[in-house]
Write an enzyme that holds these catalytic residues in place. Structure first.
Site, PDB file in Angstrom:
ATOM      1  N   TYR A  43      27.754  64.163  70.941  1.00 50.67           N
ATOM      2  CA  TYR A  43      28.319  63.024  71.676  1.00 50.67           C
ATOM      3  C   TYR A  43      29.829  63.201  71.875  1.00 50.67           C
ATOM      4  O   TYR A  43      30.348  63.099  72.990  1.00 50.67           O
ATOM      5  CB  TYR A  43      28.034  61.716  70.924  1.00 50.67           C
ATOM      6  N   THR A  52      36.302  58.495  73.628  1.00 53.16           N
ATOM      7  CA  THR A  52      35.976  57.969  72.304  1.00 53.16           C
ATOM      8  C   THR A  52      36.811  58.609  71.196  1.00 53.16           C
ATOM      9  O   THR A  52      37.261  59.753  71.332  1.00 53.16           O
ATOM     10  CB  THR A  52      34.491  58.237  72.005  1.00 53.16           C
ATOM     11  N   LEU A 105      19.994  50.961  84.420  1.00 53.10           N
ATOM     12  CA  LEU A 105      19.391  50.024  83.470  1.00 53.10           C
ATOM     13  C   LEU A 105      18.616  50.721  82.353  1.00 53.10           C
ATOM     14  O   LEU A 105      17.695  50.150  81.780  1.00 53.10           O
ATOM     15  CB  LEU A 105      18.516  48.979  84.196  1.00 53.10           C
ATOM     16  N   GLY A 119      21.275  48.921  80.019  1.00 53.55           N
ATOM     17  CA  GLY A 119      22.020  47.709  80.379  1.00 53.55           C
ATOM     18  C   GLY A 119      21.102  46.538  80.699  1.00 53.55           C
ATOM     19  O   GLY A 119      19.882  46.609  80.575  1.00 53.55           O
ATOM     20  N   PHE A 152      31.645  53.970  82.932  1.00 50.31           N
ATOM     21  CA  PHE A 152      31.153  53.592  81.606  1.00 50.31           C
ATOM     22  C   PHE A 152      29.780  54.200  81.316  1.00 50.31           C
ATOM     23  O   PHE A 152      29.343  54.220  80.168  1.00 50.31           O
ATOM     24  CB  PHE A 152      31.022  52.056  81.504  1.00 50.31           C
ATOM     25  N   HIS A 201      25.356  49.179  65.918  1.00 46.78           N
ATOM     26  CA  HIS A 201      26.750  48.879  65.564  1.00 46.78           C
ATOM     27  C   HIS A 201      26.858  47.833  64.451  1.00 46.78           C
ATOM     28  O   HIS A 201      26.073  46.891  64.382  1.00 46.78           O
ATOM     29  CB  HIS A 201      27.522  48.427  66.810  1.00 46.78           C
TER      30      HIS A 201
HETATM   31  N1  LIG Z   1      30.582  50.786  72.132  1.00 44.90           N
HETATM   32  C1  LIG Z   1      31.560  51.504  71.553  1.00 44.90           C
HETATM   33  O1  LIG Z   1      32.022  51.207  70.432  1.00 44.90           O
HETATM   34  C2  LIG Z   1      32.151  52.682  72.280  1.00 44.90           C
HETATM   35  C3  LIG Z   1      33.131  53.447  71.616  1.00 44.90           C
HETATM   36  C4  LIG Z   1      33.696  54.535  72.284  1.00 44.90           C
HETATM   37  C5  LIG Z   1      33.297  54.845  73.584  1.00 44.90           C
HETATM   38  N2  LIG Z   1      32.345  54.110  74.208  1.00 44.90           N
HETATM   39  C6  LIG Z   1      31.946  54.471  75.570  1.00 44.90           C
HETATM   40  O2  LIG Z   1      32.039  53.333  76.404  1.00 44.90           O
HETATM   41  C7  LIG Z   1      31.050  53.370  77.439  1.00 44.90           C
HETATM   42  C8  LIG Z   1      30.266  52.088  77.450  1.00 44.90           C
HETATM   43  O3  LIG Z   1      29.675  51.874  76.178  1.00 44.90           O
HETATM   44  P1  LIG Z   1      28.746  50.601  75.897  1.00 44.90           P
HETATM   45  O4  LIG Z   1      28.844  50.290  74.448  1.00 44.90           O
HETATM   46  O5  LIG Z   1      29.043  49.537  76.883  1.00 44.90           O
HETATM   47  O6  LIG Z   1      27.310  51.230  76.179  1.00 44.90           O
HETATM   48  P2  LIG Z   1      26.041  50.586  76.922  1.00 44.90           P
HETATM   49  O7  LIG Z   1      24.871  51.426  76.576  1.00 44.90           O
HETATM   50  O8  LIG Z   1      25.954  49.127  76.655  1.00 44.90           O
HETATM   51  O9  LIG Z   1      26.414  50.784  78.460  1.00 44.90           O
HETATM   52  C9  LIG Z   1      26.197  51.974  79.154  1.00 44.90           C
HETATM   53  C10 LIG Z   1      25.538  51.626  80.482  1.00 44.90           C
HETATM   54  O10 LIG Z   1      25.375  52.812  81.245  1.00 44.90           O
HETATM   55  C11 LIG Z   1      24.096  52.819  81.867  1.00 44.90           C
HETATM   56  N3  LIG Z   1      23.756  54.213  82.102  1.00 44.90           N
HETATM   57  C12 LIG Z   1      23.576  55.205  81.192  1.00 44.90           C
HETATM   58  N4  LIG Z   1      23.313  56.371  81.806  1.00 44.90           N
HETATM   59  C13 LIG Z   1      23.320  56.116  83.137  1.00 44.90           C
HETATM   60  C14 LIG Z   1      23.131  56.933  84.289  1.00 44.90           C
HETATM   61  N5  LIG Z   1      22.828  58.223  84.193  1.00 44.90           N
HETATM   62  N6  LIG Z   1      23.222  56.366  85.500  1.00 44.90           N
HETATM   63  C15 LIG Z   1      23.509  55.045  85.628  1.00 44.90           C
HETATM   64  N7  LIG Z   1      23.703  54.230  84.574  1.00 44.90           N
HETATM   65  C16 LIG Z   1      23.612  54.762  83.340  1.00 44.90           C
HETATM   66  C17 LIG Z   1      23.201  52.086  80.877  1.00 44.90           C
HETATM   67  O11 LIG Z   1      22.051  51.533  81.478  1.00 44.90           O
HETATM   68  C18 LIG Z   1      24.151  51.010  80.333  1.00 44.90           C
HETATM   69  O12 LIG Z   1      24.079  49.833  81.091  1.00 44.90           O
HETATM   70  C19 LIG Z   1      30.203  54.612  77.136  1.00 44.90           C
HETATM   71  O13 LIG Z   1      30.649  55.665  77.971  1.00 44.90           O
HETATM   72  C20 LIG Z   1      30.517  54.928  75.677  1.00 44.90           C
HETATM   73  O14 LIG Z   1      30.369  56.287  75.391  1.00 44.90           O
HETATM   74  C21 LIG Z   1      31.758  53.035  73.590  1.00 44.90           C
HETATM   75  O1  LIG Z   2      23.973  49.228  59.646  1.00 40.60           O
HETATM   76  C1  LIG Z   2      25.091  49.765  59.561  1.00 40.60           C
HETATM   77  C2  LIG Z   2      25.803  50.210  60.708  1.00 40.60           C
HETATM   78  C3  LIG Z   2      27.035  50.826  60.517  1.00 40.60           C
HETATM   79  N1  LIG Z   2      27.538  50.983  59.265  1.00 40.60           N
HETATM   80  C4  LIG Z   2      28.857  51.612  59.083  1.00 40.60           C
HETATM   81  O2  LIG Z   2      29.789  50.851  59.811  1.00 40.60           O
HETATM   82  C5  LIG Z   2      30.792  51.676  60.389  1.00 40.60           C
HETATM   83  C6  LIG Z   2      30.840  51.429  61.878  1.00 40.60           C
HETATM   84  O3  LIG Z   2      29.626  51.915  62.456  1.00 40.60           O
HETATM   85  P1  LIG Z   2      29.227  51.679  63.995  1.00 40.60           P
HETATM   86  O4  LIG Z   2      27.887  52.289  64.199  1.00 40.60           O
HETATM   87  O5  LIG Z   2      29.400  50.239  64.321  1.00 40.60           O
HETATM   88  O6  LIG Z   2      30.337  52.485  64.787  1.00 40.60           O
HETATM   89  P2  LIG Z   2      30.721  54.028  64.698  1.00 40.60           P
HETATM   90  O7  LIG Z   2      32.067  54.068  64.026  1.00 40.60           O
HETATM   91  O8  LIG Z   2      29.669  54.856  64.129  1.00 40.60           O
HETATM   92  O9  LIG Z   2      30.720  54.428  66.241  1.00 40.60           O
HETATM   93  C7  LIG Z   2      31.657  54.046  67.197  1.00 40.60           C
HETATM   94  O10 LIG Z   2      32.653  55.028  67.290  1.00 40.60           O
HETATM   95  C8  LIG Z   2      32.146  56.307  67.590  1.00 40.60           C
HETATM   96  C9  LIG Z   2      33.347  57.194  67.583  1.00 40.60           C
HETATM   97  O11 LIG Z   2      33.556  57.629  66.295  1.00 40.60           O
HETATM   98  C10 LIG Z   2      31.403  56.331  68.928  1.00 40.60           C
HETATM   99  O12 LIG Z   2      32.278  56.263  70.017  1.00 40.60           O
HETATM  100  C11 LIG Z   2      30.380  55.223  69.010  1.00 40.60           C
HETATM  101  O13 LIG Z   2      29.878  55.089  70.326  1.00 40.60           O
HETATM  102  C12 LIG Z   2      30.981  53.931  68.572  1.00 40.60           C
HETATM  103  O14 LIG Z   2      30.007  52.960  68.506  1.00 40.60           O
HETATM  104  C13 LIG Z   2      30.405  53.116  60.025  1.00 40.60           C
HETATM  105  O15 LIG Z   2      31.145  53.495  58.916  1.00 40.60           O
HETATM  106  C14 LIG Z   2      28.936  53.016  59.645  1.00 40.60           C
HETATM  107  O16 LIG Z   2      28.553  53.944  58.665  1.00 40.60           O
HETATM  108  C15 LIG Z   2      26.854  50.545  58.141  1.00 40.60           C
HETATM  109  O17 LIG Z   2      27.313  50.695  57.005  1.00 40.60           O
HETATM  110  N2  LIG Z   2      25.651  49.954  58.330  1.00 40.60           N
END
Ligand SMILES: NC(=O)c1ccc[n+]([C@@H]2O[C@H](COP(=O)([O-])OP(=O)(O)OC[C@H]3O[C@@H](n4cnc5c(N)ncnc54)[C@H](O)[C@@H]3O)[C@@H](O)[C@H]2O)c1
Ligand SMILES: O=c1ccn([C@@H]2O[C@H](COP(=O)(O)OP(=O)(O)O[C@H]3O[C@H](CO)[C@H](O)[C@H](O)[C@H]3O)[C@@H](O)[C@H]2O)c(=O)[nH]1
Length: 321
Positions: A140, A116, A33, A36, A72, A188
Site C-alpha cells: 500500500y 499517506t 462504488l 463508497g 481519492f 480504523h
Molecule cells: N482513511 C485514512 O486514514 C487515510 C490515510 C491516508 C491516506 N488515505 C487515502 O485517502 C483516500 C481516501 O481514503 P478513504 O478513507 O476516504 O477511503 P474510501 O474507501 O472511503 O474511499 C475511496 C473511494 O474510492 C472508490 N474507488 C476505489 N477504487 C476505485 C476505482 N478504481 N475507480 C473509481 N472509484 C474507486 C471507492 O468506491 C471509494 O468510494 C485514499 O486514496 C487513501 O489511500 C486515507
Molecule cells: O481494532 C483495532 C484497530 C486499530 N488498532 C490500532 O490503532 C492504531 C490505528 O489504526 P488504524 O487502522 O485506525 O490506522 P492505521 O494507522 O493503521 O492506518 C492509517 O494510516 C496508514 C498509514 O500508516 C494508512 O494510510 C491507512 O490507510 C490509514 O488508515 C494502530 O496502532 C492499530 O494497531 C487497534 O489496536 N485495534
C-alpha cells in the site's frame, strides 16, 4: 472552478465534495462504488465508473472542462495490500496512470493526490517531516510513493502540477453529524471504538501492548477529516494561483496511544468500553506523528479541530445518527 473528484463517494472524498460545494466550486464525482456510498454525496453530479476506464475518462473529460482533479479513489487497507498486492498495484498504480494520461491528453494540469504516512515506513525520527527517508514497508505504502514519483516525472515532462498530501490518521466526521466514516469492513480504530461504545460491537481489541511506547500501545497522529479537506482546498488555490508541485505531511503533530484514544472516547461518550488485548497487527510502526510545519508556513493551513476529544465527538455524533 470545475473539479473532478475521484473516489468522491468514499469517506474523505465525500467530505471534500461538501466543502468544495460550500466554497462555490462545481463538482463532479467519479466512483465505482467498490467501497463508497452513493447517498453520501446527495445531489452532486455522479458518474458511476472506474478510473481505469480510459474511454469513459476521455468522454467525461471532453464533455466537461475541468480545472483540476482531486484523486481519492484507491484501496486503503495496509494489511490487505500485503496479502493481495496485485489488487493494490492494479488499482492504486496502474489505474492512476490511466487517469493521469487521460488528464494530460485532455490538457488538465492540476492534480491533488491522497498520499499517506505509510510512504515513510518505520520512522527513523519523530515527528516526521517531508525530508524524512521514504521507505515504505507495505505494498500500500509503495503504491502511494510510486505515484508521487510518477507525479514528479509528469511535472517535468508534461507540466502537470500536483500537490501530494500525506495524511496521517484521518478521523472524525462532518461536525453536523450528517456524514462520517462508513468503511466495510471497518478497520480504523476510532469508529471501531465507538461501535464498542454504542453496543454494536462487543469490545475493542488492542493490537499489541508491548511496543516501546509509554503505555506499550501504538501512537498515532489523528487529523480531523474536515481539516484534511481544508488542506486540499488550500492546495487547489496554490496550484490555481500558479504555484508549483509540492508534497506535504498532514497531521496535528501530537500522538495518542491506542489506550489514550479509548480513554478519550470513554470521556466523550460517557460509556464504558470493553477492551480486549490482542496480538500486534503486522506492519504497524510503534509511533507515527507528523511534522506539518511546512504546509502551515507555505499554504497557511491551520487545523480547526486539533483536539482528539473534538474528533471523537464528531465521529460519535455521526455514529448516533
Ligand atoms: N482513511 C485514512 O486514514 C487515510 C490515510 C491516508 C491516506 N488515505 C487515502 O485517502 C483516500 C481516501 O481514503 P478513504 O478513507 O476516504 O477511503 P474510501 O474507501 O472511503 O474511499 C475511496 C473511494 O474510492 C472508490 N474507488 C476505489 N477504487 C476505485 C476505482 N478504481 N475507480 C473509481 N472509484 C474507486 C471507492 O468506491 C471509494 O468510494 C485514499 O486514496 C487513501 O489511500 C486515507
Ligand atoms: O481494532 C483495532 C484497530 C486499530 N488498532 C490500532 O490503532 C492504531 C490505528 O489504526 P488504524 O487502522 O485506525 O490506522 P492505521 O494507522 O493503521 O492506518 C492509517 O494510516 C496508514 C498509514 O500508516 C494508512 O494510510 C491507512 O490507510 C490509514 O488508515 C494502530 O496502532 C492499530 O494497531 C487497534 O489496536 N485495534
Amino acid at each position: 472552478m470545475k473539479i473532478l473528484v475521484t473516489g468522491g463517494a468514499g469517506y474523505i472524498g465525500s467530505h471534500m465534495v461538501s466543502l468544495l460545494e460550500k466554497s462555490g466550486h462545481e463538482v463532479t464525482v467519479m466512483d465505482n462504488l467498490s467501497n463508497g456510498h452513493r447517498d453520501s454525496i446527495g445531489e452532486t453530479p455522479f458518474i458511476l465508473g472506474d478510473i481505469g476506464d480510459r474511454s469513459l475518462l476521455d468522454q467525461v473529460l471532453a464533455e466537461n472542462s475541468f480545472d483540476a482533479v482531486m484523486h481519492f479513489a484507491s484501496f486503503i487497507q495496509v494489511g490487505e495490500s500485503v496479502t493481495s498486492p496485485s489488487k493494490y498495484y492494479n488499482n492504486n498504480v496502474s489505474k492512476t496512470l490511466v487517469l493521469l494520461d487521460a488528464m494530460v491528453n485532455a490538457g488538465i494540469r492540476k492534480f491533488i493526490f491522497s498520499s499517506t504516512a505509510a510512504i515513510f515506513g518505520e520512522p527513523i525520527y519523530s515527528p516526521i517531516d517531508e525530508s524524512h527517508p521514504k521507505s515504505p514497508v507495505s505494498p500500500y505504502g509503495r503504491t502511494k510513493l510510486f505515484v508521487e514519483q510518477v507525479l514528479a516525472d509528469y511535472r517535468q515532462a508534461y507540466g502537470l502540477k500536483s500537490v501530494s498530501l500525506r495524511y496521517f490518521n484521518a478521523a472524525g466526521a462532518d461536525p453536523d453529524g450528517k456524514n462520517g466514516e462508513r468503511h466495510h469492513p471497518e478497520t480504523h480504530l476510532i469508529p471501531l471504538i465507538l461501535k464498542a461504545a454504542s453496543g454494536e460491537r462487543d469490545s475493542i481489541t488492542v493490537y499489541g501492548k508491548d511496543y516501546e511506547t509509554p503505555d506499550g500501545t501504538c501512537i498515532r497522529d489523528y487529523i480531523h477529516v474536515v481539516d484534511l479537506c481544508e488542506a486540499h482546498l488550500l492546495s487547489l488555490m496554490h496550484l490555481s494561483s500558479g504555484g508549483d508541485s509540492a508534497a506535504y505531511n498532514l497531521g496535528n503533530g501530537q500522538g495518542f496511544s491506542v489506550l489514550e484514544v479509548i480513554a478519550a472516547a470513554e470521556k466523550v461518550t460517557q460509556k464504558e468500553i470493553r477492551v480486549k488485548n490482542g496480538n500486534r497487527r503486522e506492519g504497524d510502526p510503534p509511533r507515527l506523528v507528523a511534522d506539518s510545519r511546512m504546509i502551515k508556513q507555505e499554504l497557511g493551513w491551520t487545523p480547526h479541530y486539533p483536539e482528539i476529544e473534538t474528533i471523537i465527538k464528531h465521529a460519535w455524533k455521526f455514529e448516533n445518527q
